[in-house]
Design a protein around this motif. Sequence first.
Motif, mmCIF file in Angstrom:
data_model
loop_
_atom_site.group_PDB
_atom_site.id
_atom_site.type_symbol
_atom_site.label_atom_id
_atom_site.label_comp_id
_atom_site.label_asym_id
_atom_site.label_seq_id
_atom_site.Cartn_x
_atom_site.Cartn_y
_atom_site.Cartn_z
ATOM 1 N N SER B 34 3.932 34.450 18.579
ATOM 2 C CA SER B 34 3.996 35.771 19.181
ATOM 3 C C SER B 34 4.813 36.660 18.260
ATOM 4 C CB SER B 34 4.678 35.675 20.545
ATOM 5 O OG SER B 34 5.215 36.921 20.887
ATOM 6 N N SER B 36 6.127 39.290 18.961
ATOM 7 C CA SER B 36 7.135 40.064 19.689
ATOM 8 C C SER B 36 8.446 39.299 19.871
ATOM 9 C CB SER B 36 6.590 40.461 21.053
ATOM 10 O OG SER B 36 6.409 39.311 21.839
ATOM 11 N N ILE B 37 8.543 38.120 19.264
ATOM 12 C CA ILE B 37 9.761 37.326 19.445
ATOM 13 C C ILE B 37 10.824 37.768 18.455
ATOM 14 C CG2 ILE B 37 10.760 35.016 19.328
ATOM 15 C CD1 ILE B 37 8.008 33.937 20.115
ATOM 16 N N HIS B 38 11.934 38.177 18.977
ATOM 17 C CA HIS B 38 13.044 38.542 18.096
ATOM 18 C C HIS B 38 14.225 37.646 18.391
ATOM 19 C CE1 HIS B 38 11.096 41.991 16.413
ATOM 20 N NE2 HIS B 38 10.687 42.309 17.626
ATOM 21 N N LEU B 39 14.517 36.772 17.467
ATOM 22 C CA LEU B 39 15.623 35.847 17.686
ATOM 23 C C LEU B 39 16.892 36.410 17.082
ATOM 24 C CD1 LEU B 39 13.772 32.560 16.856
ATOM 25 C CD2 LEU B 39 14.402 33.395 19.099
ATOM 26 N N ARG B 40 17.988 35.991 17.663
ATOM 27 C CA ARG B 40 19.270 36.336 17.069
ATOM 28 C C ARG B 40 19.447 35.538 15.788
ATOM 29 N NH1 ARG B 40 22.730 38.442 21.474
ATOM 30 N NH2 ARG B 40 21.240 38.388 23.165
ATOM 31 N N ALA B 41 20.055 36.156 14.793
ATOM 32 C CA ALA B 41 20.407 35.402 13.598
ATOM 33 C C ALA B 41 21.443 34.359 14.006
ATOM 34 C CB ALA B 41 20.999 36.329 12.545
ATOM 35 N N PRO B 42 21.397 33.188 13.371
ATOM 36 C CA PRO B 42 22.313 32.130 13.783
ATOM 37 C C PRO B 42 23.730 32.403 13.310
ATOM 38 C CG PRO B 42 21.033 31.407 11.911
ATOM 39 C CD PRO B 42 20.569 32.795 12.244
ATOM 40 N N SER B 43 24.364 33.360 13.914
ATOM 41 C CA SER B 43 25.699 33.761 13.471
ATOM 42 C C SER B 43 26.718 32.653 13.689
ATOM 43 C CB SER B 43 26.144 34.996 14.254
ATOM 44 O OG SER B 43 27.538 35.077 14.252
ATOM 45 N N PHE B 44 27.486 32.389 12.664
ATOM 46 C CA PHE B 44 28.562 31.420 12.787
ATOM 47 C C PHE B 44 29.896 32.152 12.881
ATOM 48 C CE2 PHE B 44 25.189 28.824 11.260
ATOM 49 C CZ PHE B 44 25.414 27.600 11.840
ATOM 50 N N SER B 45 29.836 33.383 13.347
ATOM 51 C CA SER B 45 31.047 34.192 13.282
ATOM 52 C C SER B 45 32.208 33.556 14.041
ATOM 53 C CB SER B 45 30.774 35.593 13.804
ATOM 54 O OG SER B 45 30.251 35.506 15.101
ATOM 55 N N GLY B 46 31.891 32.805 15.066
ATOM 56 C CA GLY B 46 32.959 32.181 15.822
ATOM 57 C C GLY B 46 33.749 31.181 15.008
ATOM 58 N N CYS B 336 25.253 30.743 3.349
ATOM 59 C CA CYS B 336 23.937 31.355 3.586
ATOM 60 C C CYS B 336 23.520 31.235 5.054
ATOM 61 C CB CYS B 336 22.876 30.733 2.669
ATOM 62 S SG CYS B 336 22.859 31.495 1.017
ATOM 63 N N SER B 337 23.916 30.154 5.723
ATOM 64 C CA SER B 337 23.586 30.023 7.149
ATOM 65 C C SER B 337 24.113 31.218 7.924
ATOM 66 C CB SER B 337 24.238 28.777 7.757
ATOM 67 O OG SER B 337 23.901 27.649 7.037
ATOM 68 N N TRP B 340 21.867 35.029 5.941
ATOM 69 C CA TRP B 340 20.564 34.829 5.302
ATOM 70 C C TRP B 340 19.945 36.123 4.810
ATOM 71 C CZ3 TRP B 340 18.621 30.711 3.146
ATOM 72 C CH2 TRP B 340 19.174 29.481 3.492
#
Lengths: 385, 385
Positions: B34, B36-46, B336-337, B340
């Motif tokens: 699809s 229309s799928i918008h995923l969040r970037a896999p943020s490792f900010s935590g 890079c994770s 990206w």
Amino acid sequence: MYYCRLYEILLFFFSLVLMMTNINSTTLSVENQSSSIHLRAPSFSGIYHTNLLSHSPSQILNKNENEMKLISKQNQLNPCNNGSYIKTNGTTCGLKEIMIGRCNEYQYIKRGLYLSNTTEIKNCTKLYELFESAARYKSYCNTNMSTYESYFQYALDGVHVINRALFWSGTYGLAHAYSNRGINYITLEDTLAAAMADGLLWCGKENDTEGFDYVSCPRNCKDNIWADDAFWGLASRTYAQKVAGEIYLVLNGSRTDGHPSFRNGSYFTTYELPNLQKTGQYRVTKMIVLLMHAPDQKVIEKCGEKSLRSLETIIRGYNIDYACKDDPEELILIMCSDQWEARECQIARKVLRQQWNIKVYGKSNTIYHSISFLFLFSIIINYFL
Amino acid sequence: MYYCRLYEILLFFFSLVLMMTNINSTTLSVENQSSSIHLRAPSFSGIYHTNLLSHSPSQILNKNENEMKLISKQNQLNPCNNGSYIKTNGTTCGLKEIMIGRCNEYQYIKRGLYLSNTTEIKNCTKLYELFESAARYKSYCNTNMSTYESYFQYALDGVHVINRALFWSGTYGLAHAYSNRGINYITLEDTLAAAMADGLLWCGKENDTEGFDYVSCPRNCKDNIWADDAFWGLASRTYAQKVAGEIYLVLNGSRTDGHPSFRNGSYFTTYELPNLQKTGQYRVTKMIVLLMHAPDQKVIEKCGEKSLRSLETIIRGYNIDYACKDDPEELILIMCSDQWEARECQIARKVLRQQWNIKVYGKSNTIYHSISFLFLFSIIINYFL
């Protein structure tokens, strides 16, 4: 089709050749690097348990096997009141302190992550007491799906997880690495009631001063198949009732155990799917399936095939929109982070190495120059043809 | 040199072109996805705070800013005995429960990770009491580097971290993502005494029923510059005394704040470096510096340059072996994770996408076919020339 397979085989073969020749030349070209440095691979095994089918506490604990000797059933002393660690199959030592500590940490430290929109603080002592009064001094095999009802009721009161809920089945580690402890998405285990108990093991004991059996918990209860699901089954059901909007489901499209990606008997199928809200203000509007295919594993099912088709039928029958995506990049990256030696990950790893060599040294090896030249060349050709 | 720069510029330009043309064609060729799928970037900010210079508790807490209103100094009620959350600059609510909970969890749950070789259990109540008797009812500005001595003595008694110790300076998030909570390497914050207090804030208060100031902690103490380092300074010093064999140090080679990678005044330089064991059974034999250059950031220092040369001189003066490695792949992947979208990471990301398209659909787009063909071709040429 054969054309592509041929490429695949050739690529694999040459990436092997490349590994044996090219990597050495890269390393040698970098003067300042000590060739005697051996780093550990960045294993994410602690948070990446593929095929950990359910989150029942005993299964999670079994991942922590180590050399400690098992206490015998004959030794009925409390192994927690002891200066040294003894591994048991019983209740986790420090259960109460751990749960109360996690409850405080969840609400006062991690709150920026999940709770920024609410100021209500649940009383951690009360929450633990609701848990304890359900489990302590009670025989484990007499518990059922209503045992922990007031615990979950209090913990989840007023909570709605909107557009951020992430479910998983057969993908515990991957889904949790991706949810990133509630920062990206929110799994069941990222909610207060479940976070307090995640990875812990416990069983009540009647007519006992402690009220918990710290030596051994029953593996299964003959007369009561519900006992094992009393806590996590109810946790799953209650969570499913609290999610709204677009929800996500991470499934495993390359299971090696013969099970389909969407299978009967999983926690998701049994407790979560039937309890999604289909109507009202907090109804689920869309389910987005993220179907993952692990590196170095065969592709067993794709979106639109076999069990995924059954799932789609069920979801659409609920009047919920459905989408399925094979291997979103964000999740490929997490899988490769854990398995850079896998065939599908190696070329990307080499590309990163080359990029950093250019960045830091302003140079790379000859092979890279040709690759980049031909890379450009191919793009130009394709762009204008 | 110019030859390489030309490649770099061309590669960048064409990767942009590629993004605009090729990514679309990839997506369109995949029927089941699809769009229309918008995923969040896999943020490792935590877990990825670059440039978080020190691990002093106040700085870590400041990352958790949210919309909660600050309690005024005039309101002297204990904000923790309240049903709703009020953000303060004072002692963390639930300090005692969180510390005791973490102590139990560390020893009974996480133990497989760090403690598999020891069976000794430290008494968590005693440990907290040692902490409390140092801090509670005492004025924060009267604390110094000896205040928490018995706490660290008891917690670190008998501990030796051999060949697995990881230090960091200016790379908190990256180093901790890499240490992976003690699974790969062990940072200070992965040890019991520091883990219990990591991210917490506290200050004692004289002549007060609670003995802690939950409303506001002093930012700095005019007459006592050591107060701020009383806990984390001693923690760093004690940890440095306990590490042995090969030790690792993650430094930032692309600092944007004008500081060198190895700088005077950091916790590492002040408390850790001078306290490494230079002789005896548990001496440090080698220091391995991992110098990281963040994506989309300039390279400021490389191994063998500027402040790295000063560090090498100091280390060799201690009769400790020294090695330095620019950007080990394991750490590039973690960077890079988190980023990206950065220029240096994009090509690798595209390569992964292509690999999975081949894996799952047995096909890819035309451009990829040419790339892989030319890729092979270039390798063959280079291999035989």
